[in-house]
Design a protein around this motif. Structure first.
Motif, short mmCIF file in Angstrom:
data_model
loop_
_atom_site.label_atom_id
_atom_site.label_comp_id
_atom_site.label_asym_id
_atom_site.label_seq_id
_atom_site.Cartn_x
_atom_site.Cartn_y
_atom_site.Cartn_z
N PRO A 76 52.11 28.95 15.14
CA PRO A 76 52.17 27.94 13.96
C PRO A 76 53.53 27.52 13.84
O PRO A 76 54.40 28.23 14.37
N LEU A 77 53.80 26.38 13.65
CA LEU A 77 55.17 25.68 13.51
C LEU A 77 55.47 25.12 12.28
O LEU A 77 54.68 24.68 11.51
N VAL A 78 56.66 25.27 11.80
CA VAL A 78 57.18 24.45 10.74
C VAL A 78 58.23 23.60 11.14
O VAL A 78 59.31 24.03 11.83
N ASP A 79 58.26 22.39 10.93
CA ASP A 79 59.34 21.59 11.28
C ASP A 79 59.61 20.35 10.33
O ASP A 79 58.80 20.29 9.19
N ALA A 80 60.67 19.66 10.33
CA ALA A 80 60.86 18.46 9.47
C ALA A 80 60.58 17.21 10.27
O ALA A 80 60.34 16.97 11.43
N GLY A 97 62.51 27.67 5.98
CA GLY A 97 62.70 28.96 6.03
C GLY A 97 61.72 29.64 4.93
O GLY A 97 60.91 30.62 5.49
N ARG A 98 61.84 29.23 3.58
CA ARG A 98 60.73 29.61 2.75
C ARG A 98 59.20 29.57 3.45
O ARG A 98 58.55 30.36 3.55
N ALA A 99 59.10 28.28 4.00
CA ALA A 99 57.64 27.91 4.30
C ALA A 99 57.22 28.74 5.47
O ALA A 99 56.25 29.44 5.60
N GLY A 100 58.31 29.17 6.44
CA GLY A 100 58.05 29.93 7.49
C GLY A 100 57.46 31.29 7.19
O GLY A 100 56.53 32.04 7.79
N VAL A 139 46.81 29.28 7.26
CA VAL A 139 47.99 28.99 7.93
C VAL A 139 47.95 27.68 9.09
O VAL A 139 46.99 27.36 9.57
N THR A 140 48.95 26.63 8.49
CA THR A 140 48.82 25.55 8.96
C THR A 140 49.51 25.64 10.51
O THR A 140 50.59 26.17 10.65
N ASP A 141 48.77 25.04 11.30
CA ASP A 141 49.47 24.97 12.87
C ASP A 141 50.56 24.27 13.16
O ASP A 141 51.31 24.70 13.88
N ARG A 142 50.64 23.25 12.22
CA ARG A 142 51.98 22.24 12.41
C ARG A 142 52.10 21.92 10.83
O ARG A 142 51.56 20.84 10.64
N LEU A 143 53.35 22.47 10.21
CA LEU A 143 53.50 22.30 9.12
C LEU A 143 54.71 21.16 9.13
O LEU A 143 56.03 21.71 9.53
N GLN A 193 54.08 31.29 5.53
CA GLN A 193 53.05 31.42 6.52
C GLN A 193 52.90 32.80 7.17
O GLN A 193 51.65 33.09 7.16
N LEU A 194 53.96 33.28 7.34
CA LEU A 194 53.92 34.85 7.90
C LEU A 194 53.10 35.57 6.74
O LEU A 194 52.11 36.33 7.14
N LEU A 195 53.29 35.50 5.54
CA LEU A 195 52.92 36.35 4.58
C LEU A 195 51.38 36.14 4.39
O LEU A 195 50.42 37.03 4.04
N ASN A 196 50.88 34.74 4.56
CA ASN A 196 49.50 34.38 4.64
C ASN A 196 48.81 35.29 5.65
O ASN A 196 47.71 35.75 5.34
#
Lengths: 346, 346
Positions: free
Chosen positions: A158-162, A300-303, A317-321, A306-309
């Motif tokens: 899973p990815l978190v990006d801007a 950072g928070r979102a990452g 868990v969103t594959d690509r946030l 996701q981990l906590l989820n």
DNA sequence: TTGAAAGCGCTAACAG
DNA sequence: CTGTTAGCGCTTTCAA
């Protein structure tokens, strides 16, 4: 007074209960009478008991610690991401174990392997480049992994990006709305997807306004301050010179501002400058930098979230946030000055 | 193929030896035949075995991890210290667990308590202010503690610090040698010993040269870039204005440089600027900043080395290790211009 | 509401 | 050179 660290057994003896009861009290489990709970707490205070993390981790099978892997902790944008992760972890009652790779790729996958075996419950990879080197070690790890802030297109995690592209578009719209038609671009590094996306935003912003991208108006700045300085110097040496410069990150924008000043010109009167990132320093420099804000702490928070989820088995868990970027309009941009064409004849 | 993580027992079964033998191989202990060692290695590879950190820590009584406590990871100088600590730890085969206090003092001593109980073998406190809040928790912790880069005068723990006073003296000597006689000072924060020491170096440098310190030439910059900007603006509004400015840190020096430029003056032709710290950016700005280098990475290294000395029971632990500072002469300083007296009449 | 038993995965100490 | 025994400090059953 026994020597060495105080253990659960010491507390149990003192409070005249079983170790199990103490454990329950310490972990706020239900099913303990108020009186007993009180007594145990008193014993804990008197003895100064603190649970042993290693024992707890081994027994419970989780460490209550999240690992954060970063290339290094120097760059501001990484600090910001970590800060966000730190806040989220703290709120969830977890610790953060920050591990730097220092570009030392040799033993890194092994290192990551160590982390994932009894040291952390989950891993946040904050890497600007690809995560491929670790994929093997990571995939066989028995902990969830989330990747943050890399432009990596096809991560197996899973990815978190801007939203780099739309951020760049916003920057261009801002400049175009101000009336600029000759806009230089200071590129980052061609090997990062983020840099490419920002460049695409620059180009398409131009095209949308009916302007033709000129190769000469694009210079490499390598994401660094001296790189931005040199790139801007070259850009401003063109005839006609650009009236505005869009830099792929704040650091190279700082360099661009220096270059403008060094040529005897003013920001924003003679040349407008827009950055990207909105690191803390962007609002601290003079003139305060107009820039595209990446929600770094939120990433950072979102990452972590996701981990906590995954860890708690709740929420999706969103594959690509992809988080939105936003233009922060400060003092380094203005309409182009009418009669003034910057000249750098020396 | 068993589910879940591979354990020592799995490897032992596979290699047809006892768990103890596998343990010895994994830990590179002597007394194992080459053949057996080989066989065990093969089993490890085939199974992808990685030792469980928690179990190892619990059993062995040490974690092979050093804790680093910092207020936050944003400031560059802290990053540099951590970088040094990271290198030293890595060389010694130890991990670093970085923990930020985020000024959240409420649960911090408790937090430190957790770290010291089964999570780390030693603690490096990188704090600009006093360590007093933690002293209680720290003293009762059963792990060694070393304090780095605080100006704290009387810590109950071994200290690693830089020589702020002589660094400031060197900066002043440099400026005085260039011919400056009217030198402004941008102070840091009165509540840190480091700031006070630097100020003392400024004053005594002046006195040694037969010059009289003027209160008007000292302004607070709060260690920040806008603070430095404002302080320098006030300083340059004096008549006569100083021809040189010594800032208590690089960040406020950057602000001072901006202020000089904003007033239509040049660095270093009209006004010289000297910083303190030598963070990476100091060499990246234009003009490159002349500054006093604190050996930040070395301080991190030294802190870890002290910790290792205690842990390994070898070498002496210096109660107070003060590392030398050094003037880095770059491009922001020059002799005062003869006829030119900066004016800011507006 | 409390406690007894068992074991997490590993290593120190000693025995063969 | 190899293996056995014991236990690190805690939590998870499950029984009282």
């Amino acid at each position: 007074m026994p020597t060495g660290p105080v253990t659960l057994a010491d507390v149990a003896r003192r409070a005249d209960v079983s170790r199990m009861t103490v454990s329950k009290v310490v972990n706020n489990k239900a099913g303990i009478s108020e009186a007993t709970r009180e007594r145990v707490y008193r014993a804990i205070d008197e003895l100064g008991y603190v649970a042993n993390g290693a024992a707890r981790a081994l027994s419970a099978g989780r460490t209550n610690t999240l690992g954060v892997v970063v290339p290094s902790i120097g760059p501001q944008y990484i600090s910001e991401v970590i800060r966000g992760a730190d806040m989220a972890a703290r709120e969830a009652g977890l610790d953060l174990l920050i591990s730097t790779t220092q570009e030392d790729l040799r033993h890194e996958s092994q290192n990551v392997g160590r982390l994932t075996h009894g040291l952390v419950d989950g891993l946040l990879m904050v890497l600007p480049r690809s995560v491929d080197q670790y994929s093997q070690a990571l995939l066989r790890a028995h902990v969830p992994v989330v990747v943050v802030a890399t432009g990596n297109q096809n991560s197996p995690f899973p990815l978190v990006d801007a939203d780099h592209y739309h951020g760049a578009r916003a920057a261009m719209r801002h400049l175009l709305d101000l009336g600029h038609t000759r806009i230089g671009f200071i590129a980052g590094r061609a090997d990062t997807a983020a840099s490419l996306e920002r460049f695409r935003g620059y180009q398409e912003g131009l095209l949308t306004a009916g302007l033709i991208p000129e190769p000469l108006l694009v210079e490499e700045g390598h994401y660094t301050q001296p790189g931005g300085f040199a790139a801007a110097t070259r850009l401003l040496g063109l005839a006609p010179a650009p009236t505005a410069i869009f830099a792929a990150n704040d650091l190279s924008a700082f360099g661009a501002v220096e270059a403008v000043k060094e040529l005897g010109l003013r920001v924003p009167q003679d040349v407008s400058v827009v950055g990207f990132d909105d690191i803390p320093q962007a609002s601290q420099v003079f003139p305060a930098l107009t820039t595209v804000r990446q929600p770094l702490t939120e990433m950072g928070r979102a990452g972590v979230k996701q981990l906590l989820n995954v860890l708690h088995g709740v929420g999706a868990v969103t594959d690509r946030l992809v988080l939105a970027t936003e233009l922060i309009d400060r003092a380094s941009t203005a309409p182009p000055s009418a009669g003034r064409v910057p000249s750098t004849a020396n």
